[in-house]
Design a protein around this motif. Structure first.
Motif, PDB file in Angstrom:
ATOM      1  N   VAL A 282     -13.038  -0.818  19.487  1.00 59.65           N
ATOM      2  CA  VAL A 282     -12.699  -0.597  18.082  1.00 59.65           C
ATOM      3  C   VAL A 282     -11.243  -0.969  17.826  1.00 59.65           C
ATOM      4  CG1 VAL A 282     -14.412   1.204  17.676  1.00 59.65           C
ATOM      5  CG2 VAL A 282     -12.140   1.837  18.539  1.00 59.65           C
ATOM      6  N   ALA A 283     -10.957  -1.198  16.549  1.00 61.87           N
ATOM      7  CA  ALA A 283      -9.591  -1.392  16.065  1.00 61.87           C
ATOM      8  C   ALA A 283      -9.221  -0.162  15.237  1.00 61.87           C
ATOM      9  CB  ALA A 283      -9.508  -2.657  15.213  1.00 61.87           C
ATOM     10  N   VAL A 284      -8.099   0.460  15.573  1.00 61.84           N
ATOM     11  CA  VAL A 284      -7.675   1.686  14.896  1.00 61.84           C
ATOM     12  C   VAL A 284      -6.419   1.379  14.084  1.00 61.84           C
ATOM     13  CG1 VAL A 284      -7.036   4.104  15.173  1.00 61.84           C
ATOM     14  CG2 VAL A 284      -8.585   3.025  16.827  1.00 61.84           C
ATOM     15  N   LYS A 285      -6.569   1.386  12.763  1.00 60.21           N
ATOM     16  CA  LYS A 285      -5.429   1.128  11.872  1.00 60.21           C
ATOM     17  C   LYS A 285      -4.801   2.458  11.485  1.00 60.21           C
ATOM     18  CE  LYS A 285      -6.049  -0.770   7.708  1.00 60.21           C
ATOM     19  NZ  LYS A 285      -6.162  -1.822   6.675  1.00 60.21           N
ATOM     20  N   VAL A 286      -3.515   2.574  11.763  1.00 61.17           N
ATOM     21  CA  VAL A 286      -2.785   3.825  11.534  1.00 61.17           C
ATOM     22  C   VAL A 286      -1.686   3.576  10.511  1.00 61.17           C
ATOM     23  CG1 VAL A 286      -1.519   5.724  12.610  1.00 61.17           C
ATOM     24  CG2 VAL A 286      -3.220   4.443  13.939  1.00 61.17           C
ATOM     25  N   GLN A 287      -1.676   4.395   9.474  1.00 58.40           N
ATOM     26  CA  GLN A 287      -0.686   4.222   8.417  1.00 58.40           C
ATOM     27  C   GLN A 287       0.696   4.633   8.909  1.00 58.40           C
ATOM     28  OE1 GLN A 287      -0.456   6.257   4.121  1.00 58.40           O
ATOM     29  NE2 GLN A 287      -2.265   4.977   4.414  1.00 58.40           N
ATOM     30  N   TYR A 288       1.709   3.848   8.507  1.00 62.78           N
ATOM     31  CA  TYR A 288       3.073   4.169   8.906  1.00 62.78           C
ATOM     32  C   TYR A 288       3.504   5.511   8.313  1.00 62.78           C
ATOM     33  CZ  TYR A 288       3.474  -0.879   9.879  1.00 62.78           C
ATOM     34  OH  TYR A 288       3.291  -2.148  10.348  1.00 62.78           O
ATOM     35  N   PRO A 289       4.125   6.365   9.113  1.00 66.39           N
ATOM     36  CA  PRO A 289       4.702   7.589   8.532  1.00 66.39           C
ATOM     37  C   PRO A 289       5.762   7.218   7.497  1.00 66.39           C
ATOM     38  CG  PRO A 289       4.744   7.639  10.951  1.00 66.39           C
ATOM     39  CD  PRO A 289       4.358   6.256  10.561  1.00 66.39           C
ATOM     40  N   GLY A 290       5.692   7.828   6.335  1.00 68.12           N
ATOM     41  CA  GLY A 290       6.680   7.589   5.295  1.00 68.12           C
ATOM     42  C   GLY A 290       6.381   6.420   4.378  1.00 68.12           C
ATOM     43  N   ILE A 291       5.300   5.661   4.653  1.00 67.36           N
ATOM     44  CA  ILE A 291       5.060   4.456   3.855  1.00 67.36           C
ATOM     45  C   ILE A 291       4.681   4.793   2.411  1.00 67.36           C
ATOM     46  CG2 ILE A 291       2.616   4.225   4.461  1.00 67.36           C
ATOM     47  CD1 ILE A 291       5.186   1.388   3.970  1.00 67.36           C
ATOM     48  N   GLU A 292       3.978   5.906   2.203  1.00 64.75           N
ATOM     49  CA  GLU A 292       3.611   6.267   0.829  1.00 64.75           C
ATOM     50  C   GLU A 292       4.852   6.550   0.005  1.00 64.75           C
ATOM     51  OE1 GLU A 292       0.524   9.151  -1.647  1.00 64.75           O
ATOM     52  OE2 GLU A 292       0.551   9.189   0.549  1.00 64.75           O
ATOM     53  N   GLU A 293       5.795   7.306   0.572  1.00 66.89           N
ATOM     54  CA  GLU A 293       7.039   7.593  -0.132  1.00 66.89           C
ATOM     55  C   GLU A 293       7.822   6.309  -0.382  1.00 66.89           C
ATOM     56  OE1 GLU A 293       5.952   9.030   2.571  1.00 66.89           O
ATOM     57  OE2 GLU A 293       5.979  11.222   2.350  1.00 66.89           O
ATOM     58  N   ALA A 294       7.780   5.389   0.588  1.00 64.68           N
ATOM     59  CA  ALA A 294       8.509   4.126   0.447  1.00 64.68           C
ATOM     60  C   ALA A 294       7.956   3.288  -0.702  1.00 64.68           C
ATOM     61  CB  ALA A 294       8.446   3.339   1.754  1.00 64.68           C
ATOM     62  N   ILE A 295       6.625   3.189  -0.787  1.00 62.31           N
ATOM     63  CA  ILE A 295       6.022   2.392  -1.847  1.00 62.31           C
ATOM     64  C   ILE A 295       6.263   3.030  -3.207  1.00 62.31           C
ATOM     65  CG2 ILE A 295       3.780   1.746  -2.830  1.00 62.31           C
ATOM     66  CD1 ILE A 295       2.929   0.849  -0.086  1.00 62.31           C
ATOM     67  N   LEU A 296       6.151   4.345  -3.282  1.00 58.07           N
ATOM     68  CA  LEU A 296       6.438   5.024  -4.543  1.00 58.07           C
ATOM     69  C   LEU A 296       7.885   4.803  -4.956  1.00 58.07           C
ATOM     70  CD1 LEU A 296       4.496   8.380  -4.010  1.00 58.07           C
ATOM     71  CD2 LEU A 296       3.886   6.506  -5.555  1.00 58.07           C
ATOM     72  N   ALA A 297       8.804   4.799  -3.974  1.00 53.70           N
ATOM     73  CA  ALA A 297      10.216   4.539  -4.281  1.00 53.70           C
ATOM     74  C   ALA A 297      10.395   3.121  -4.805  1.00 53.70           C
ATOM     75  CB  ALA A 297      11.062   4.761  -3.028  1.00 53.70           C
ATOM     76  N   ASP A 298       9.711   2.142  -4.171  1.00 58.85           N
ATOM     77  CA  ASP A 298       9.813   0.755  -4.639  1.00 58.85           C
ATOM     78  C   ASP A 298       9.302   0.613  -6.061  1.00 58.85           C
ATOM     79  OD1 ASP A 298      10.882  -0.015  -2.244  1.00 58.85           O
ATOM     80  OD2 ASP A 298       9.037  -0.904  -1.460  1.00 58.85           O
ATOM     81  N   LEU A 299       8.186   1.264  -6.356  1.00 62.03           N
ATOM     82  CA  LEU A 299       7.621   1.177  -7.701  1.00 62.03           C
ATOM     83  C   LEU A 299       8.557   1.803  -8.734  1.00 62.03           C
ATOM     84  CD1 LEU A 299       3.893   1.996  -6.875  1.00 62.03           C
ATOM     85  CD2 LEU A 299       4.787  -0.199  -7.658  1.00 62.03           C
ATOM     86  N   LYS A 300       9.169   2.933  -8.378  1.00 64.83           N
ATOM     87  CA  LYS A 300      10.121   3.560  -9.302  1.00 64.83           C
ATOM     88  C   LYS A 300      11.344   2.680  -9.488  1.00 64.83           C
ATOM     89  CE  LYS A 300       8.757   8.361  -8.444  1.00 64.83           C
ATOM     90  NZ  LYS A 300       9.139   9.656  -7.831  1.00 64.83           N
ATOM     91  N   ASN A 301      11.789   2.046  -8.409  1.00 63.46           N
ATOM     92  CA  ASN A 301      12.936   1.145  -8.526  1.00 63.46           C
ATOM     93  C   ASN A 301      12.621  -0.027  -9.449  1.00 63.46           C
ATOM     94  OD1 ASN A 301      14.780   2.512  -6.898  1.00 63.46           O
ATOM     95  ND2 ASN A 301      14.038   1.554  -5.022  1.00 63.46           N
ATOM     96  N   LEU A 302      11.412  -0.591  -9.310  1.00 67.23           N
ATOM     97  CA  LEU A 302      11.021  -1.701 -10.175  1.00 67.23           C
ATOM     98  C   LEU A 302      10.940  -1.252 -11.623  1.00 67.23           C
ATOM     99  CD1 LEU A 302       8.296  -3.479  -8.022  1.00 67.23           C
ATOM    100  CD2 LEU A 302      10.596  -4.303  -8.543  1.00 67.23           C
ATOM    101  N   ASP A 303      10.389  -0.054 -11.855  1.00 70.82           N
ATOM    102  CA  ASP A 303      10.333   0.474 -13.221  1.00 70.82           C
ATOM    103  C   ASP A 303      11.744   0.643 -13.784  1.00 70.82           C
ATOM    104  OD1 ASP A 303       7.612   0.575 -13.529  1.00 70.82           O
ATOM    105  OD2 ASP A 303       7.414   2.640 -12.838  1.00 70.82           O
TER     106      ASP A 303
END
Length: 454
Positions: free
Chosen positions: A146-167
């Motif tokens: 199997v292939a196990v994809k693991v989400q980076y710790p902190g990535i959700e906060e990072a993407i939300l920060a990027d979206l707020k910065n763009l806004d």
């Protein structure tokens, strides 16, 4: 690497600003029409590309996705810089900088509990890493690879920060743009940003991705030339996705050395898949970067990564079919009344009522150019010149509209465009770039449903 992706808005904004400064000279170069392909690599350009690679790899998330797109989309960069940047940034497709095993193990334990109860073994070193997570080889207790994809710790906060910065950047720019008469252009950006936000937030939810992957597996089960890895629900959560490991070669590995007959089989399989997603199943994968395809010597293609999936609404189905059908008819007859009917169809689809005629004309030219591979019942050869040409057409059209014949710059009124079309554009040009790498020759017209061709 650190054990967590930085989610600090200030730190990420600073690095995004640096990244933007690196890209501005290339954007201006494309706007001015400069650049011929270099015969040898400029060390300064190589150094700048490698610095950009490091920054995007560390930031991950939204910034890394932009880097991935630059690595494969023909014509996105000026000709003199494109070979270097594409070579360097291609590493972002599957080999972005990874996080430590300790960081990944903590995510696995938080999501699954005892790792050994799910996997007989799991390799600490990832075999792929991308914008939101990294992937590890593992084996289930029944022996399944199997292939196990693991989400980076902190990535959700990072993407939300990027979206707020763009806004925030967009809000700061709004008064200036409005003063220039571009208020409606800002509203168009609002629609696009809302769509980007929705898809990115879905990508953070691996349970949603697992559901989409199961839907695609069902959709393509009758297709002998397509493979969708099976999801293993018992070892999957919102931040961990476990699927059967499927092997195959990357586009980079096969594009230059595979026999032409095999490349054409792969191209046909992928083109049929995209056509049916849009016009039969009304559900498409909006992330067509080359790392999401694996190629097998038996002619089959493995499809990966279903985090960015867009359902096509009934209105979109009707509108897309109407303007494609009208474009095919106008191309066949070349009658003025049929070209008028095509214009009426896409103006309705893209909600361009009230736009200046110059804008409508440019949109029509761009649509016909983009649809060229499907309009006629004939084989279409994908070349770098064709795929890159859309950018030149767009830039030249904008230049004429804004600057005219040396007059004072004029920013036209553009009605807000439907956000629903955002990822169709990404699919189209990203996929065209994949077909270009395969040197595809496809009669795409024949793959359309009969009611669109007649």
């Amino acid at each position: 690497m650190d054990d967590k992706v930085s989610g600090s808005r200030i730190r990420r904004l600073g690095r995004l600003v640096w990244t933007s400064r690196q890209m501005v000279p290339m954007a201006l170069s494309r706007w001015r029409g400069r650049g011929e392909a270099s015969l040898e690599e400029d060390p300064a350009v190589v150094r700048a590309a490698e610095e950009l690679l490091g920054t995007l790899g560390d930031l991950k998330g939204l910034a890394l996705k932009v880097g991935q797109m630059l690595s494969y989309m023909d014509g996105a960069l000026p000709a003199d810089a494109e070979p270097v940047y594409r070579r360097v940034l291609a590493k972002l497709q599957r080999d972005a900088p990874s996080l430590s095993w300790d960081a990944v193990q903590r995510v696995l334990e938080a999501e699954l509990g005892d790792i050994s109860s799910h996997f007989a073994e799991i390799e600490p070193a990832p075999f792929a890493a991308a914008s939101i997570g990294q992937v590890h080889h593992a084996r289930l207790h029944d022996g399944t690879a199997v292939a196990v994809k693991v989400q980076y710790p902190g990535i959700e906060e990072a993407i939300l920060a990027d979206l707020k910065n763009l806004d925030g950047v967009k809000s700061l720019a709004r008064p200036f743009l409005s003063a220039l008469g571009a208020g409606s252009n800002v509203e168009m950006a609002d629609n696009v940003m809302a769509e980007v936000r929705a898809r990115l937030l879905e990508e953070l939810d691996y349970e949603h991705e697992a559901a989409m992957q199961r839907r695609f597996a069902d959709m393509f089960a009758p297709y002998d030339d397509l493979v969708v890895p099976r999801v293993h629900e018992q070892a999957s959560t919102r931040r961990v996705l476990t699927t059967t490991f499927e092997d195959g070669a990357s586009l980079e590995e096969v594009a230059d050395e595979a026999p032409d007959e095999l490349r054409q089989r792969w191209a046909l399989a992928l083109t049929r898949a995209v056509t049916d997603q849009l016009y039969v199943h009304h559900l498409f994968n909006g992330d067509p970067h080359p790392g999401n395809y694996l190629f097998r010597r038996d002619g089959r293609v493995v499809l990966l990564d279903f985090g960015c999936v867009k359902a096509i609404t009934p209105k979109m189905v009707s509108d897309m079919s109407a303007h494609l059908r009208a474009a095919i008819k106008a191309t066949r007859t070349d009658a003025p009344e049929d070209w008028k009917a095509f214009e009426a169809a896409f103006v309705h689809s893209l909600e361009l009522q009230g736009a200046e005629q110059a804008v409508i004309d440019l949109v029509g030219d761009l649509l016909i150019y983009a649809l060229r591979p499907v309009l006629r019942d004939e084989v279409f050869a994908f070349t770098p010149e064709y795929t890159a040409g859309i950018n030149d057409l767009l830039l030249e059209g904008k230049r004429k509209i804004v600057f005219g014949d040396g007059r004072i710059p004029h920013i036209p009124k553009i009605p807000a465009s439907p956000g629903d079309y955002t990822f169709i554009n990404r699919l189209q040009w990203g996929f065209y770039s994949v077909l270009t790498r395969l040197r595809a020759r496809v009669n795409w017209h024949r793959l359309l449903p009969e009611d669109l061709r007649t």
